[in-house]
Write a protein that holds these residues in place. Structure first.
Motif, PDB file in Angstrom:
ATOM      1  N   SER A  57      15.227   4.589  -7.676  1.00 41.66           N
ATOM      2  CA  SER A  57      15.482   4.015  -8.992  1.00 41.66           C
ATOM      3  C   SER A  57      14.165   3.952  -9.759  1.00 41.66           C
ATOM      4  O   SER A  57      13.070   4.031  -9.182  1.00 41.66           O
ATOM      5  CB  SER A  57      16.063   2.606  -8.867  1.00 41.66           C
ATOM      6  N   LEU A  58      14.269   3.802 -11.080  1.00 42.57           N
ATOM      7  CA  LEU A  58      13.069   3.721 -11.903  1.00 42.57           C
ATOM      8  C   LEU A  58      12.207   2.528 -11.506  1.00 42.57           C
ATOM      9  O   LEU A  58      10.973   2.609 -11.504  1.00 42.57           O
ATOM     10  CB  LEU A  58      13.454   3.627 -13.380  1.00 42.57           C
ATOM     11  N   ALA A  59      12.855   1.426 -11.137  1.00 40.09           N
ATOM     12  CA  ALA A  59      12.098   0.232 -10.744  1.00 40.09           C
ATOM     13  C   ALA A  59      11.291   0.491  -9.482  1.00 40.09           C
ATOM     14  O   ALA A  59      10.110   0.132  -9.391  1.00 40.09           O
ATOM     15  CB  ALA A  59      13.049  -0.944 -10.542  1.00 40.09           C
ATOM     16  N   TRP A  60      11.915   1.123  -8.484  1.00 39.38           N
ATOM     17  CA  TRP A  60      11.173   1.420  -7.256  1.00 39.38           C
ATOM     18  C   TRP A  60      10.035   2.398  -7.525  1.00 39.38           C
ATOM     19  O   TRP A  60       8.917   2.226  -7.023  1.00 39.38           O
ATOM     20  CB  TRP A  60      12.111   2.020  -6.202  1.00 39.38           C
ATOM     21  N   MET A  61      10.332   3.425  -8.316  1.00 39.76           N
ATOM     22  CA  MET A  61       9.299   4.421  -8.612  1.00 39.76           C
ATOM     23  C   MET A  61       8.108   3.777  -9.316  1.00 39.76           C
ATOM     24  O   MET A  61       6.944   4.031  -8.969  1.00 39.76           O
ATOM     25  CB  MET A  61       9.899   5.524  -9.488  1.00 39.76           C
ATOM     26  N   GLN A  62       8.383   2.927 -10.310  1.00 37.24           N
ATOM     27  CA  GLN A  62       7.307   2.262 -11.022  1.00 37.24           C
ATOM     28  C   GLN A  62       6.553   1.305 -10.113  1.00 37.24           C
ATOM     29  O   GLN A  62       5.317   1.209 -10.164  1.00 37.24           O
ATOM     30  CB  GLN A  62       7.869   1.514 -12.240  1.00 37.24           C
ATOM     31  N   GLY A  63       7.275   0.557  -9.292  1.00 36.71           N
ATOM     32  CA  GLY A  63       6.613  -0.407  -8.415  1.00 36.71           C
ATOM     33  C   GLY A  63       5.668   0.256  -7.431  1.00 36.71           C
ATOM     34  O   GLY A  63       4.502  -0.147  -7.288  1.00 36.71           O
ATOM     35  N   TRP A  64       6.159   1.292  -6.739  1.00 41.35           N
ATOM     36  CA  TRP A  64       5.287   2.004  -5.801  1.00 41.35           C
ATOM     37  C   TRP A  64       4.150   2.703  -6.539  1.00 41.35           C
ATOM     38  O   TRP A  64       3.017   2.757  -6.057  1.00 41.35           O
ATOM     39  CB  TRP A  64       6.086   3.027  -4.993  1.00 41.35           C
ATOM     40  N   GLY A  65       4.453   3.263  -7.725  1.00 37.53           N
ATOM     41  CA  GLY A  65       3.410   3.913  -8.506  1.00 37.53           C
ATOM     42  C   GLY A  65       2.335   2.934  -8.944  1.00 37.53           C
ATOM     43  O   GLY A  65       1.143   3.269  -8.966  1.00 37.53           O
ATOM     44  N   MET A  66       2.749   1.711  -9.300  1.00 39.75           N
ATOM     45  CA  MET A  66       1.778   0.679  -9.658  1.00 39.75           C
ATOM     46  C   MET A  66       0.835   0.380  -8.497  1.00 39.75           C
ATOM     47  O   MET A  66      -0.382   0.264  -8.688  1.00 39.75           O
ATOM     48  CB  MET A  66       2.501  -0.605 -10.078  1.00 39.75           C
ATOM     49  N   LEU A  67       1.394   0.267  -7.301  1.00 42.08           N
ATOM     50  CA  LEU A  67       0.546  -0.047  -6.148  1.00 42.08           C
ATOM     51  C   LEU A  67      -0.407   1.104  -5.826  1.00 42.08           C
ATOM     52  O   LEU A  67      -1.587   0.875  -5.508  1.00 42.08           O
ATOM     53  CB  LEU A  67       1.411  -0.380  -4.933  1.00 42.08           C
ATOM     54  N   LEU A  68       0.095   2.345  -5.906  1.00 39.96           N
ATOM     55  CA  LEU A  68      -0.783   3.491  -5.675  1.00 39.96           C
ATOM     56  C   LEU A  68      -1.879   3.534  -6.736  1.00 39.96           C
ATOM     57  O   LEU A  68      -3.068   3.697  -6.421  1.00 39.96           O
ATOM     58  CB  LEU A  68       0.029   4.781  -5.707  1.00 39.96           C
ATOM     59  N   GLY A  69      -1.491   3.395  -8.004  1.00 45.84           N
ATOM     60  CA  GLY A  69      -2.485   3.411  -9.077  1.00 45.84           C
ATOM     61  C   GLY A  69      -3.487   2.286  -8.948  1.00 45.84           C
ATOM     62  O   GLY A  69      -4.686   2.472  -9.204  1.00 45.84           O
ATOM     63  N   ALA A  70      -3.008   1.092  -8.547  1.00 42.89           N
ATOM     64  CA  ALA A  70      -3.916  -0.046  -8.357  1.00 42.89           C
ATOM     65  C   ALA A  70      -4.942   0.254  -7.283  1.00 42.89           C
ATOM     66  O   ALA A  70      -6.135  -0.056  -7.426  1.00 42.89           O
ATOM     67  CB  ALA A  70      -3.113  -1.295  -7.995  1.00 42.89           C
ATOM     68  N   GLY A  71      -4.489   0.866  -6.182  1.00 42.68           N
ATOM     69  CA  GLY A  71      -5.429   1.216  -5.119  1.00 42.68           C
ATOM     70  C   GLY A  71      -6.496   2.182  -5.610  1.00 42.68           C
ATOM     71  O   GLY A  71      -7.690   2.019  -5.302  1.00 42.68           O
TER      72      GLY A  71
END
Length: 311
Positions: A183-197
């Motif tokens: 889902s868009l929410a999961w994609m954004q959430g995981w993407g946020m964590l990757l980008g944050a790292g």
């Protein structure tokens, strides 16, 4: 009266448009104030680490799929994390050390123009129409006007924010080439964590201090960016998508520079120059020319409602 019944009685779409625009437009003001105290990449990294955890937590309550399963799932998360979160925000936050938030918001509003320009190269879309080409030219003329001597920011900062705009547009186009099951929410959430790292790694690579500023203003800007634009606006945007569809929902991009400028004037005493206002207007015209069908559709809808109300 339950919440769903109350919601159905509200002027949902206008309320959502204004709220999301204010929250996302306000992010440029918060970044401008925050980078006065925070190292920029540390600031952005902490924002998205916290926002990613919150978005995934909320998404877990609404969806069952947690794992990243398919190749396209991994690619979608990677593109989101690398381009939309890391590259876009690294350049934006560093650029806003010397560029006012109102000016930054106008330059970021060029994303649809840049997207149309890059689309034939990245996803093989048809060549640009003459009207779209004029829109691209007008939009970039607006950016040049803003970047001029009276526009409100130094050339290096303007160049970095222009790079942030390109990174966002490129990420958006690359996402069109994959078909994730997330889902868009999961994609954004995981993407946020990757980008944050990646942002936090970049912070250490640049030698930014790890100390967290203790001033109330510094902590308040971080809290606002995590909860306001990062979570609340994100969820409200989903509601806006369900209410008016993706084409009309994306028109919130027109309101973000207006909201950012208004908030900067009220909260920071920002005084836009004539050159900046002319640049804003040119960016808006370029946006409208590139996205003309969508604008005309909204105009016809509004005109129809006005006619119906006076008939």
């Amino acid at each position: 009266m339950n919440l769903d019944s109350l919601w159905s009685r509200l002027p949902t779409a206008p309320l959502l448009f204004v709220t999301v625009a204010l929250l996302w437009g306000g992010s440029f003001v918060a970044i401008e104030r925050g980078v006065e105290s925070w190292p920029p990449l540390l600031f952005a990294g902490l924002r998205y680490a916290l926002a990613g955890v919150l978005v995934l937590g909320i998404a877990r309550l609404r969806h069952t799929q947690l794992a990243v399963r398919t190749r396209d799932d991994w690619l979608a998360v990677a593109v989101t994390g690398v381009f939309v979160i890391f590259a876009h925000h690294a350049l934006l936050y560093v650029g806003q050390e010397t560029v006012p938030g109102a000016v930054a918001s106008a330059l970021i509003a060029l994303s649809p123009v840049v997207t149309v320009l890059l689309a034939p190269l990245v996803v093989g879309d048809d060549r640009l129409t003459p009207v779209a080409l004029v829109g691209v030219a007008v939009g970039f003329l607006g950016a040049v006007t803003i970047a001029g001597p009276g526009g409100g920011g130094d050339l290096r900062g303007i160049a970095l924010i222009a790079g942030a705009t390109v990174a966002f547009a490129l990420g958006s186009l690359l996402l069109r080439r994959v078909e994730p099951t997330l889902s868009l929410a999961w994609m954004q959430g995981w993407g946020m964590l990757l980008g944050a790292g990646l942002l936090l790694v970049g912070s250490r690579g640049l030698g930014e201090p790890l100390a967290i500023p203790g001033s109330p203003v510094a902590l308040a800007t971080l809290a606002y960016l995590v909860v306001g634009p990062g979570v609340i606006a994100f969820l409200l945007y989903f509601r806006l998508l369900a209410t008016v569809g993706p084409s009309r929902a994306n028109l919130v991009g027109y309101l973000e520079p207006v909201a950012a400028t208004g908030l900067a004037v009220i909260l920071l005493g920002y005084e836009p120059t004539l050159e900046t206002l002319v640049g804003f207007a040119l960016v808006a015209v370029g946006f409208a020319l590139v996205d003309g069908r969508r604008v005309r559709g909204i105009a016809r809808t509004l005109a129809g409602r006005v006619r119906a109300s006076v008939a």
